[in-house]
Structures are given as C-alpha cells and as structure tokens.
Write an enzyme that holds these catalytic residues in place. Structure first.
Site, PDB file in Angstrom:
ATOM      1  N   HIS A 188      22.216 -32.483  -3.876  1.00  0.00           N
ATOM      2  CA  HIS A 188      22.135 -32.196  -2.600  1.00  0.00           C
ATOM      3  C   HIS A 188      21.082 -31.028  -2.123  1.00  0.00           C
ATOM      4  CE1 HIS A 188      23.805 -31.475   1.450  1.00  0.00           C
ATOM      5  NE2 HIS A 188      24.101 -30.286   1.182  1.00  0.00           N
ATOM      6  N   GLN A 211      18.453 -30.155  -3.678  1.00  0.00           N
ATOM      7  CA  GLN A 211      17.113 -30.797  -3.854  1.00  0.00           C
ATOM      8  C   GLN A 211      16.669 -31.702  -2.490  1.00  0.00           C
ATOM      9  OE1 GLN A 211      14.664 -29.922  -6.173  1.00  0.00           O
ATOM     10  NE2 GLN A 211      16.205 -28.665  -7.070  1.00  0.00           N
ATOM     11  N   HIS A 243      18.115 -31.045   0.380  1.00  0.00           N
ATOM     12  CA  HIS A 243      17.788 -30.144   1.533  1.00  0.00           C
ATOM     13  C   HIS A 243      16.511 -29.341   1.484  1.00  0.00           C
ATOM     14  CE1 HIS A 243      20.785 -28.278   4.261  1.00  0.00           C
ATOM     15  NE2 HIS A 243      21.905 -28.810   3.200  1.00  0.00           N
TER      16      HIS A 243
END
Length: 123
Positions: A88, A90, A92
C-alpha cells in the site's frame, strides 16, 4: 570495526512499519500539495501554484529517501517481510509521483491559458 547489532523480529517489524508509514504520509502530503497547486493555478495564481509544486517535490524527496533506504537494505541482504501495508505504501508513492507530474503539466497549461487571454484571473 564494530559489528552491527542484529535486530530482533519485533524491531525489524517496527522498522518496516515506520518506513511504510513514512511513504504513506509523505506521499499523501505530496499529492495534497500538488492538488493545491492545481487549485491555485485554476484561480490564476501561477506563482502560488509553482510554490506548492516545490513543496510537493520536497515531500516526494522525503518519501524517495525512505524508499531508497528500504531498497538499500534489501540489496544488502536484509530482506523485508512484504505486507499489505508495504505494498500500500508503494502504491501511495507511485500515485503521488504520477499526480505530481500531472499537476505540473496542468499548471503549465493554466499559465498558457491565462497568458493568452483565454482565461481571466479570479479576484
């Protein structure tokens, strides 16, 4: 040469959590600042928009530095347990980078539209 203290599994998990949260926080910050740049450019405040893009870049640099630290450890054989939170984080960062790039293009476009007289600044 001093030996590096081996982290306990709990310490390693905590370090992974902190790195992931750093990516999420800095990536989210960068995206929000880029969005603010678009809003300012839309109103005709190109200088303000460019300043927000610079701030966004600073947040992206912080996130990139955190990511580089994670990658360096991996390359040195200190493998990270990949969790949904890490994935998650990464995501973002990738979305923030993409959004920042798009925001820069939109600010450029608004600047051209205002300079050409196609748009008028809001007062």
């Amino acid at each position: 040469m001093a030996e590096k203290k081996k982290q306990t599994p709990e310490e390693k998990e905590q370090a992974t959590l902190m790195a992931a949260m750093g990516l999420i926080a800095n990536g989210g910050n960068a995206k929000s600042l880029a969005f603010e740049a678009i809003r300012l450019a839309k109103k005709g405040d190109i200088a303000g928009a460019r300043e927000k893009l610079k701030e966004s870049d600073k947040s992206l640099l912080e996130a990139h530095n955190s990511q580089t630290g994670m990658l360096t450890k991996e390359a040195q054989g200190d493998h990270m347990h990949v969790t949904l939170l890490v994935v998650h984080s990464q995501d973002h960062l990738m979305n923030a980078i993409t959004f920042r790039d798009l925001a820069g293009e939109m600010v450029d476009l608004y600047e051209k539209l205002y300079k050409s007289g196609a748009l008028k600044e809001e007062n």
